[in-house]
Design a protein around this motif. Structure first.
Motif, PDB file in Angstrom:
ATOM      1  N   GLU A 292     -42.365  -4.012  27.297  1.00  0.00           N
ATOM      2  CA  GLU A 292     -44.415  -4.442  27.258  1.00  0.00           C
ATOM      3  C   GLU A 292     -44.362  -5.483  28.233  1.00  0.00           C
ATOM      4  OE1 GLU A 292     -48.058  -4.808  24.939  1.00  0.00           O
ATOM      5  OE2 GLU A 292     -46.085  -4.826  23.339  1.00  0.00           O
ATOM      6  N   MET A 293     -45.714  -4.856  30.075  1.00  0.00           N
ATOM      7  CA  MET A 293     -45.286  -6.232  30.527  1.00  0.00           C
ATOM      8  C   MET A 293     -47.278  -6.348  30.266  1.00  0.00           C
ATOM      9  SD  MET A 293     -42.762  -6.052  32.135  1.00  0.00           S
ATOM     10  CE  MET A 293     -42.957  -6.772  33.299  1.00  0.00           C
ATOM     11  N   VAL A 294     -47.469  -7.422  30.789  1.00  0.00           N
ATOM     12  CA  VAL A 294     -48.935  -7.949  30.991  1.00  0.00           C
ATOM     13  C   VAL A 294     -48.947  -7.962  32.417  1.00  0.00           C
ATOM     14  CG1 VAL A 294     -50.471  -9.639  30.561  1.00  0.00           C
ATOM     15  CG2 VAL A 294     -48.622  -8.844  28.779  1.00  0.00           C
ATOM     16  N   ALA A 295     -49.849  -7.435  33.649  1.00  0.00           N
ATOM     17  CA  ALA A 295     -50.528  -7.375  34.419  1.00  0.00           C
ATOM     18  C   ALA A 295     -51.328  -8.754  34.562  1.00  0.00           C
ATOM     19  CB  ALA A 295     -51.305  -6.916  34.972  1.00  0.00           C
ATOM     20  N   LEU A 296     -50.586  -9.138  36.048  1.00  0.00           N
ATOM     21  CA  LEU A 296     -51.481 -10.601  36.531  1.00  0.00           C
ATOM     22  C   LEU A 296     -51.680 -10.167  37.292  1.00  0.00           C
ATOM     23  CD1 LEU A 296     -48.059 -12.783  34.937  1.00  0.00           C
ATOM     24  CD2 LEU A 296     -50.514 -12.223  33.702  1.00  0.00           C
ATOM     25  N   GLN A 297     -52.966 -11.174  38.334  1.00  0.00           N
ATOM     26  CA  GLN A 297     -53.777 -11.265  39.137  1.00  0.00           C
ATOM     27  C   GLN A 297     -52.839 -12.146  40.501  1.00  0.00           C
ATOM     28  OE1 GLN A 297     -58.017 -11.548  38.349  1.00  0.00           O
ATOM     29  NE2 GLN A 297     -58.212  -9.986  37.310  1.00  0.00           N
ATOM     30  N   GLY A 298     -52.349 -13.445  39.733  1.00  0.00           N
ATOM     31  CA  GLY A 298     -51.553 -13.391  40.731  1.00  0.00           C
ATOM     32  C   GLY A 298     -52.980 -15.023  41.752  1.00  0.00           C
ATOM     33  N   ALA A 323     -46.264  -8.223  37.264  1.00  0.00           N
ATOM     34  CA  ALA A 323     -46.544  -8.445  36.178  1.00  0.00           C
ATOM     35  C   ALA A 323     -45.801  -8.923  35.515  1.00  0.00           C
ATOM     36  CB  ALA A 323     -46.516  -6.488  35.597  1.00  0.00           C
ATOM     37  N   MET A 324     -45.648  -9.995  34.182  1.00  0.00           N
ATOM     38  CA  MET A 324     -44.218  -9.871  33.563  1.00  0.00           C
ATOM     39  C   MET A 324     -44.451  -9.762  32.031  1.00  0.00           C
ATOM     40  SD  MET A 324     -43.035 -13.426  33.800  1.00  0.00           S
ATOM     41  CE  MET A 324     -42.381 -14.514  33.956  1.00  0.00           C
ATOM     42  N   LYS A 375     -37.621   4.285  37.609  1.00  0.00           N
ATOM     43  CA  LYS A 375     -37.404   3.809  39.106  1.00  0.00           C
ATOM     44  C   LYS A 375     -38.761   2.909  39.274  1.00  0.00           C
ATOM     45  CE  LYS A 375     -34.673   7.090  39.796  1.00  0.00           C
ATOM     46  NZ  LYS A 375     -33.329   6.888  40.039  1.00  0.00           N
ATOM     47  N   LYS A 376     -38.892   1.585  38.819  1.00  0.00           N
ATOM     48  CA  LYS A 376     -39.798   0.776  39.277  1.00  0.00           C
ATOM     49  C   LYS A 376     -38.891  -0.629  39.421  1.00  0.00           C
ATOM     50  CE  LYS A 376     -42.605   3.026  35.556  1.00  0.00           C
ATOM     51  NZ  LYS A 376     -43.517   2.106  34.183  1.00  0.00           N
ATOM     52  N   ALA A 377     -39.763  -1.404  40.191  1.00  0.00           N
ATOM     53  CA  ALA A 377     -39.654  -2.335  40.743  1.00  0.00           C
ATOM     54  C   ALA A 377     -39.323  -4.150  39.576  1.00  0.00           C
ATOM     55  CB  ALA A 377     -40.347  -2.552  41.552  1.00  0.00           C
ATOM     56  N   TYR A 378     -38.933  -2.878  39.295  1.00  0.00           N
ATOM     57  CA  TYR A 378     -38.619  -4.618  38.012  1.00  0.00           C
ATOM     58  C   TYR A 378     -36.903  -5.672  38.818  1.00  0.00           C
ATOM     59  CZ  TYR A 378     -40.018  -2.044  34.290  1.00  0.00           C
ATOM     60  OH  TYR A 378     -41.228  -1.608  33.222  1.00  0.00           O
ATOM     61  N   ARG A 379     -37.159  -6.647  38.146  1.00  0.00           N
ATOM     62  CA  ARG A 379     -36.185  -7.549  38.521  1.00  0.00           C
ATOM     63  C   ARG A 379     -36.606  -9.350  37.786  1.00  0.00           C
ATOM     64  NH1 ARG A 379     -40.371 -11.115  40.777  1.00  0.00           N
ATOM     65  NH2 ARG A 379     -42.725 -10.140  40.789  1.00  0.00           N
ATOM     66  N   ALA A 509     -39.733  -9.671  35.436  1.00  0.00           N
ATOM     67  CA  ALA A 509     -40.907  -9.091  36.247  1.00  0.00           C
ATOM     68  C   ALA A 509     -41.210  -8.441  36.303  1.00  0.00           C
ATOM     69  CB  ALA A 509     -41.462 -10.510  37.588  1.00  0.00           C
ATOM     70  N   LEU A 510     -42.485  -7.511  37.145  1.00  0.00           N
ATOM     71  CA  LEU A 510     -42.571  -6.314  37.996  1.00  0.00           C
ATOM     72  C   LEU A 510     -43.248  -6.407  39.048  1.00  0.00           C
ATOM     73  CD1 LEU A 510     -41.894  -2.613  37.065  1.00  0.00           C
ATOM     74  CD2 LEU A 510     -43.980  -2.917  36.044  1.00  0.00           C
ATOM     75  N   SER A 511     -42.638  -5.891  40.161  1.00  0.00           N
ATOM     76  CA  SER A 511     -43.559  -6.067  41.607  1.00  0.00           C
ATOM     77  C   SER A 511     -44.633  -4.672  41.794  1.00  0.00           C
ATOM     78  CB  SER A 511     -42.818  -5.958  42.774  1.00  0.00           C
ATOM     79  OG  SER A 511     -42.142  -6.821  42.911  1.00  0.00           O
TER      80      SER A 511
END
Length: 512
Positions: A292-298, A323-324, A375-379, A509-511
């Motif tokens: 489960e991810m949480v979107a962060l605005q930066g 996202a973290m 197919k997502k930018a997980y890292r 994290a997720l871009s």
């Protein structure tokens, strides 16, 4: 080597001279003795190359690892070393790190040229001189090293009694061993660095016992059958009336229906279902279980602190939206990767615990599998992204303020149990202002960055800082076994890239 310190008095013993009538200092210590297996053969194969590699291992691995675990290198012996520790726990940890690091060092070398240490660890009374130590404490450690297999750590019963409830690893008892020039037998244990290794070893032993038992039963049954067939019969056996043979294999029990495992929290992502188009005879591919991810605005924040030299200089960093992971990666999520044969081991523990004993390389395998399957930018997050997320928009010592408070983090000074072998389940403490759990305490968390001693020259755009010492990578958060200073958002540490450690985990994290 330099001076050896008298640990009781704090005075330096810079040479062998002793005042008349005084005895050499003695102390109880954990002694580590290491020796390279097949050293003479290696020198015959490549004398200069072997010598260079051994000296590099001593300089880059043996000496700093002993120092990092608060030990003293007493001496090197050409093909080995002797070290002394106050703590049996640190002595064994140091030995495990050395052995696991040597696996990575040997990976790019032909098998017949591997440098493999045998290590023995003993707790005993020793005599300290300026450049050496003596006594049965050293002799027993040396004998344990001599019977250890290459790449293994053998410990004495005295060490085992001191560490058995303090380290997340397995131990295999080898019983009492009679060793050369030691009067009494020595109780010996093999250290199994992987926490699950002991269970695998026990299951293997149980499997062997069951196999032997089955063989014995078969032999007995065969003898009974031969005896029965050898007896004269008074009349022919009516096969139609004969009962079923007692040796016939029982019908296999029907496979139980699959059980859906509970998520770590009510909001955790559900397991994906297998495709209905899959061929009936094919085994379904393991599902990709997304964290489960949480979107962060930066945004911009002041990164670092003046609490430690490695956290300086404090500087402004701007992080882009990303996202973290809401929680550290759990056992359940990790084992989905292990079931797909994409991660190196199956984690033990309950599904909703954070996965532990993960190296940086393991974490990279997981995020690569996750990215490929979705197919997502997980890292892995960068160090700057991790601190930005951990602060939750605050600039205080902890995200909740400047004083330690219970209920906010899992650490031994935060009301936790440092003696526990595993952390508590994810989400057991309050989330920070960004809605992220366990951003401090619980498990140490790997990030993408290579290790640098401080922030001089670090990027200001939130990107991972590569280059530098990439034999080590940055680790954040502290763990349930650390005190409160480790759970500060600014705290940073490092560990060997390819080495697993019982308190190390990670989050993704997720871009966008």
């Amino acid at each position: 080597m330099g001076e050896i310190r008298d640990f009781k008095s704090g005075r330096s013993q810079s040479d062998n001279t002793q005042p008349p009538g005084t005895s050499m200092p003695r102390r109880l210590a954990a002694i580590v003795v290491g020796d390279i297996a097949g050293y003479s053969r290696l020198m015959q194969l490549d004398e200069e190359g072997t010598h260079t590699r051994v000296k590099r291992a001593e300089r880059d691995l043996i000496e700093p690892t002993i120092a990092e675990h608060h030990g003293k290198l007493v001496k090197t012996t050409g093909d080995g070393f002797i070290a002394m520790f106050d703590s049996p726990v640190e002595a064994v940890r140091c030995s495990i790190v050395i052995q696991q690091n040597m696996i990575g060092r040997n990976a790019a070398v032909a098998r017949d040229r591997w440098i493999e240490y045998r290590i023995g660890v003993n707790l005993g009374d020793v005599i300290i001189e300026a450049d050496d130590i003596y006594g049965d404490g050293v002799n027993v450690a040396s004998r344990l090293e001599g019977i250890a297999a290459p790449g293994e750590v053998f410990i004495s019963g005295g060490i085992y009694e001191q560490i058995k409830h303090k380290m997340v690893c397995g131990y295999e008892s080898l019983g009492d061993k009679k060793v050369k020039n030691i009067t009494d037998p020595v109780r010996v244990y093999r250290v199994l660095p992987d926490a699950a290794a002991y269970q695998r070893t026990r299951r293997r032993r149980e499997s062997i016992l069951l196999t032997l038992l089955g063989l014995a039963v078969s032999v007995i049954a065969g003898g009974v059958l031969w005896y029965m067939l050898a007896q004269p019969r008074s009349k022919p056996i009516d096969v139609a009336q004969a009962p079923p043979a007692s040796t016939a294999a029982p019908q296999a029990a029907p496979s139980p229906a699959p059980v859906q495992t509970a998520s770590p929290s009510p909001s955790a992502a559900p397991t994906q279902q297998a495709s209905p188009q899959a061929a009936p005879s094919a085994s379904p591919a393991p599902s990709v279980l997304e964290p489960e991810m949480v979107a962060l605005q930066g945004g911009s924040f002041s990164m670092g602190s003046n609490d430690d030299p490695s956290e300086r200089p404090i500087r402004k960093v701007t992080v882009k939206p990303f996202a973290m992971g809401k929680y550290p990666v759990t056992v359940r999520e990790w084992n989905a990767c292990a079931a797909a044969k994409a991660c190196g081991f199956t984690a033990s523990g309950k599904d909703d615990l954070p996965v532990t004993n993960v190296s940086w390389s393991d974490a990279k395998q997981y995020v690569a599998w996750l990215a490929e399957g979705t197919k997502k930018a997980y890292r892995l997050p960068s160090e700057a992204e991790w601190e930005y997320a951990a602060r939750g928009g605050t600039q205080s010592k902890y995200w909740w303020g400047d004083q330690v408070q219970s209920g906010h983090a899992g650490c031994k000074d935060c009301g936790g149990d440092a003696a526990a072998e595993q952390p508590v389940k994810v989400g057991s403490f309050k989330p920070n202002p960004f809605g992220l759990y366990d951003m401090g305490g619980s498990v140490d968390q790997w990030v993408e960055d290579c290790w640098h001693r401080n922030y001089q020259g670090a990027p200001a755009d939130g990107a991972a800082w590569l280059g530098g010492d990439c034999g080590s990578h940055v680790i954040r958060s502290g763990s349930w076994k650390n005190d409160a200073r480790y759970v500060r958002p600014a705290n940073r540490d490092n560990y060997d890239t390819n080495v697993r450690y019982p308190t190390h985990g990670f989050r993704v994290a997720l871009s966008p």
